[in-house]
Write a protein that holds these residues in place. Structure first.
Motif, PDB file in Angstrom:
ATOM      1  N   LYS A  87       0.307  -1.255  -7.425  1.00 43.96           N
ATOM      2  CA  LYS A  87      -1.128  -1.504  -7.549  1.00 43.96           C
ATOM      3  C   LYS A  87      -1.379  -2.999  -7.416  1.00 43.96           C
ATOM      4  O   LYS A  87      -0.523  -3.815  -7.788  1.00 43.96           O
ATOM      5  CB  LYS A  87      -1.659  -0.986  -8.890  1.00 43.96           C
ATOM      6  CG  LYS A  87      -1.415   0.505  -9.127  1.00 43.96           C
ATOM      7  CD  LYS A  87      -2.135   1.014 -10.364  1.00 43.96           C
ATOM      8  CE  LYS A  87      -1.865   2.501 -10.566  1.00 43.96           C
ATOM      9  NZ  LYS A  87      -2.796   3.115 -11.540  1.00 43.96           N
ATOM     10  N   ASP A  88      -2.558  -3.354  -6.896  1.00 47.93           N
ATOM     11  CA  ASP A  88      -2.920  -4.758  -6.806  1.00 47.93           C
ATOM     12  C   ASP A  88      -4.413  -4.912  -7.048  1.00 47.93           C
ATOM     13  O   ASP A  88      -5.106  -3.930  -7.351  1.00 47.93           O
ATOM     14  CB  ASP A  88      -2.499  -5.367  -5.464  1.00 47.93           C
ATOM     15  CG  ASP A  88      -3.094  -4.654  -4.263  1.00 47.93           C
ATOM     16  OD1 ASP A  88      -4.237  -4.153  -4.364  1.00 47.93           O
ATOM     17  OD2 ASP A  88      -2.431  -4.593  -3.210  1.00 47.93           O
ATOM     18  N   ALA A  89      -4.922  -6.116  -6.908  1.00 50.81           N
ATOM     19  CA  ALA A  89      -6.300  -6.409  -7.295  1.00 50.81           C
ATOM     20  C   ALA A  89      -7.329  -5.681  -6.455  1.00 50.81           C
ATOM     21  O   ALA A  89      -8.440  -5.403  -6.926  1.00 50.81           O
ATOM     22  CB  ALA A  89      -6.549  -7.919  -7.236  1.00 50.81           C
ATOM     23  N   VAL A  90      -7.005  -5.363  -5.208  1.00 49.04           N
ATOM     24  CA  VAL A  90      -7.981  -4.694  -4.329  1.00 49.04           C
ATOM     25  C   VAL A  90      -7.591  -3.264  -4.009  1.00 49.04           C
ATOM     26  O   VAL A  90      -8.300  -2.565  -3.284  1.00 49.04           O
ATOM     27  CB  VAL A  90      -8.187  -5.483  -3.020  1.00 49.04           C
ATOM     28  CG1 VAL A  90      -8.790  -6.845  -3.312  1.00 49.04           C
ATOM     29  CG2 VAL A  90      -6.884  -5.599  -2.231  1.00 49.04           C
ATOM     30  N   GLY A  91      -6.457  -2.782  -4.531  1.00 52.30           N
ATOM     31  CA  GLY A  91      -6.051  -1.412  -4.260  1.00 52.30           C
ATOM     32  C   GLY A  91      -5.655  -1.188  -2.814  1.00 52.30           C
ATOM     33  O   GLY A  91      -6.071  -0.212  -2.189  1.00 52.30           O
ATOM     34  N   SER A  92      -4.824  -2.072  -2.272  1.00 55.84           N
ATOM     35  CA  SER A  92      -4.547  -2.070  -0.839  1.00 55.84           C
ATOM     36  C   SER A  92      -3.830  -0.820  -0.367  1.00 55.84           C
ATOM     37  O   SER A  92      -3.923  -0.449   0.816  1.00 55.84           O
ATOM     38  CB  SER A  92      -3.742  -3.310  -0.446  1.00 55.84           C
ATOM     39  OG  SER A  92      -2.527  -3.389  -1.179  1.00 55.84           O
ATOM     40  N   ASP A  93      -3.100  -0.130  -1.255  1.00 59.71           N
ATOM     41  CA  ASP A  93      -2.467   1.126  -0.843  1.00 59.71           C
ATOM     42  C   ASP A  93      -3.507   2.139  -0.367  1.00 59.71           C
ATOM     43  O   ASP A  93      -3.216   2.996   0.475  1.00 59.71           O
ATOM     44  CB  ASP A  93      -1.662   1.716  -2.012  1.00 59.71           C
ATOM     45  CG  ASP A  93      -0.833   2.928  -1.618  1.00 59.71           C
ATOM     46  OD1 ASP A  93      -1.408   4.033  -1.523  1.00 59.71           O
ATOM     47  OD2 ASP A  93       0.390   2.777  -1.406  1.00 59.71           O
ATOM     48  N   ALA A  94      -4.720   2.023  -0.883  1.00 62.61           N
ATOM     49  CA  ALA A  94      -5.776   2.985  -0.550  1.00 62.61           C
ATOM     50  C   ALA A  94      -6.158   2.937   0.918  1.00 62.61           C
ATOM     51  O   ALA A  94      -6.645   3.936   1.466  1.00 62.61           O
ATOM     52  CB  ALA A  94      -7.011   2.728  -1.416  1.00 62.61           C
ATOM     53  N   PHE A  95      -5.974   1.783   1.580  1.00 59.29           N
ATOM     54  CA  PHE A  95      -6.323   1.703   3.003  1.00 59.29           C
ATOM     55  C   PHE A  95      -5.122   1.322   3.870  1.00 59.29           C
ATOM     56  O   PHE A  95      -5.284   0.842   4.993  1.00 59.29           O
ATOM     57  CB  PHE A  95      -7.504   0.758   3.253  1.00 59.29           C
ATOM     58  CG  PHE A  95      -7.447  -0.564   2.554  1.00 59.29           C
ATOM     59  CD1 PHE A  95      -6.646  -1.593   3.019  1.00 59.29           C
ATOM     60  CD2 PHE A  95      -8.217  -0.791   1.421  1.00 59.29           C
ATOM     61  CE1 PHE A  95      -6.602  -2.817   2.386  1.00 59.29           C
ATOM     62  CE2 PHE A  95      -8.189  -2.020   0.765  1.00 59.29           C
ATOM     63  CZ  PHE A  95      -7.378  -3.043   1.252  1.00 59.29           C
ATOM     64  N   ASP A  96      -3.915   1.567   3.351  1.00 60.29           N
ATOM     65  CA  ASP A  96      -2.693   1.341   4.113  1.00 60.29           C
ATOM     66  C   ASP A  96      -2.504   2.509   5.079  1.00 60.29           C
ATOM     67  O   ASP A  96      -2.072   3.593   4.690  1.00 60.29           O
ATOM     68  CB  ASP A  96      -1.505   1.220   3.163  1.00 60.29           C
ATOM     69  CG  ASP A  96      -0.198   0.889   3.868  1.00 60.29           C
ATOM     70  OD1 ASP A  96      -0.112   1.070   5.094  1.00 60.29           O
ATOM     71  OD2 ASP A  96       0.750   0.476   3.176  1.00 60.29           O
ATOM     72  N   THR A  97      -2.811   2.282   6.342  1.00 67.48           N
ATOM     73  CA  THR A  97      -2.839   3.364   7.329  1.00 67.48           C
ATOM     74  C   THR A  97      -1.504   4.086   7.450  1.00 67.48           C
ATOM     75  O   THR A  97      -1.459   5.317   7.562  1.00 67.48           O
ATOM     76  CB  THR A  97      -3.256   2.801   8.701  1.00 67.48           C
ATOM     77  OG1 THR A  97      -4.558   2.221   8.578  1.00 67.48           O
ATOM     78  CG2 THR A  97      -3.304   3.895   9.750  1.00 67.48           C
ATOM     79  N   GLU A  98      -0.409   3.351   7.419  1.00 63.25           N
ATOM     80  CA  GLU A  98       0.904   3.962   7.614  1.00 63.25           C
ATOM     81  C   GLU A  98       1.576   4.342   6.304  1.00 63.25           C
ATOM     82  O   GLU A  98       2.113   5.432   6.173  1.00 63.25           O
ATOM     83  CB  GLU A  98       1.807   3.001   8.407  1.00 63.25           C
ATOM     84  CG  GLU A  98       1.319   2.739   9.816  1.00 63.25           C
ATOM     85  CD  GLU A  98       1.194   4.010  10.628  1.00 63.25           C
ATOM     86  OE1 GLU A  98       2.061   4.902  10.501  1.00 63.25           O
ATOM     87  OE2 GLU A  98       0.213   4.118  11.392  1.00 63.25           O
ATOM     88  N   GLY A  99       1.550   3.431   5.324  1.00 63.98           N
ATOM     89  CA  GLY A  99       2.336   3.647   4.114  1.00 63.98           C
ATOM     90  C   GLY A  99       1.581   4.175   2.917  1.00 63.98           C
ATOM     91  O   GLY A  99       2.195   4.506   1.897  1.00 63.98           O
ATOM     92  N   GLY A 100       0.246   4.256   2.988  1.00 62.56           N
ATOM     93  CA  GLY A 100      -0.522   4.721   1.850  1.00 62.56           C
ATOM     94  C   GLY A 100      -0.171   6.145   1.465  1.00 62.56           C
ATOM     95  O   GLY A 100       0.076   6.996   2.325  1.00 62.56           O
TER      96      GLY A 100
END
Length: 327
Positions: A87-100
């Motif tokens: 998890k990070d401050a902007v929730g980047s996993d949520a828009f990770d096209t390949e690895g989310g």
């Protein structure tokens, strides 16, 4: 013999199961139901959520077991919630096209169970290290407009992965218009949006926050989710989402807000969804475990109440277990 007129005897239409079935006003069908699924990074994970007996976190290598059970029960649709590796401050996993995690789960389901209709929750609370539903300012306020751009990225990534529908749940002003614009510009004109149009700041969400570890690290969500005391405001929120292009309007939670479900149904022509949320599920499970209630009968009665209030669609953790009883 009674001295007054008994020409009208309503009990005539309740005398047998045949006549009760014939005149029943409200019908609950398995086609009304959507089953939530929690998907997690990692492997060999099938972890029961302690506050939601019978509901599990699944890694992708264990997911087919759940999908098989859902399919065998006859539930045609699922909605996905993710538990990211980091998890990070902007929730980047949520828009990770390949690895989310959600993007990977959608691709997996479309290969292994292509008959299932896949809806994705579009929000950030599961993915941010602070537990809020978007980008935070230094003073802890949720920043509306920077969050919109991230919601656009998240929705597009889900669509490209193969999602059949997206469902934004953050109660961010303008979220439907922003997502509709982004999806259309990316060629996804036909991808529907089911908006969590009326989402209250509810105490019924506790077990869900256990399921995805999404409790806010500071403050709460009352600055963007609705005040449980307000009803007219629900019509304002729903009207804005209709104007911005929502295809389905959701009320969340359902059971304590049946008046809101009925109001949305009466005032708008779009399909209405009701979310039978985690706390509503867990209360039935706890009471049944103590032998206080008949679990299946009570769960069915609750879902019937949501249909009777005007819901066309019900998201419920009971979907897998009750669908076999329904036509």
């Amino acid at each position: 013999m009674s001295s007054f007129d008994l020409t009208r005897r309503p009990r005539r239409l309740r005398a047998t199961s045949h006549i009760r079935d014939l005149v029943r006003e409200t019908h609950l069908r398995r086609d009304d139901l959507i089953m939530p699924i929690f998907v997690s990074h990692g492997s060999n994970i099938r972890r029961e959520i302690s506050s939601m007996p019978g509901i599990f976190q699944h890694s992708l290598d264990e997911l087919d077991r759940e999908l098989d059970a859902i399919s065998q029960a006859g539930v045609p649709r699922v909605i996905l919630f993710g538990i990211p590796e980091h998890k990070d401050a902007v929730g980047s996993d949520a828009f990770d096209t390949e690895g989310g995690i959600i993007q990977r789960a959608v691709r997996h389901i479309k290969k292994s169970h292509p008959h299932l209709y896949v809806i994705t929750d579009v929000c950030f609370c599961e993915y941010t290290d602070h537990g809020h539903c978007g980008v935070l300012a230094d003073d802890g306020r949720l920043l509306n407009d920077p969050t919109l751009s991230n919601l656009q990225r998240q929705a597009i990534s889900h669509a490209r992965a193969g999602a059949d529908m997206v469902a934004p749940s953050g109660m961010i002003d303008g979220m439907i218009g922003a997502m509709r614009q982004a999806l259309d510009e990316d060629g996804f004109h036909d991808l529907p949006i089911m908006s969590y149009a009326v989402k209250y700041a509810s105490a019924f969400y506790g077990p869900f926050r256990d399921a995805v570890d999404s409790a806010p690290q500071s403050g709460d969500r009352r600055a963007y989710q609705m005040d449980p005391a307000n009803a007219r405001e629900a019509l304002v929120e729903a009207a804005l989402d209709v104007e911005q292009g929502a295809d389905i309007l959701m009320v969340k939670p359902a059971l304590a807000y049946l008046d809101i479900v009925a109001s949305i149904r009466a005032n708008f022509d779009l399909p209405v969804a009701a979310y039978n949320v985690s706390g509503e599920y867990s209360m039935v499970k706890a009471a049944a475990a103590n032998g206080w209630v008949d679990e299946r009968a009570l769960a069915t009665e609750k879902l019937l109440a949501m249909k009777r209030a005007g819901a066309d669609i019900i998201i419920t953790y009971f979907a897998r277990d009750l669908a076999g009883d329904l036509s």
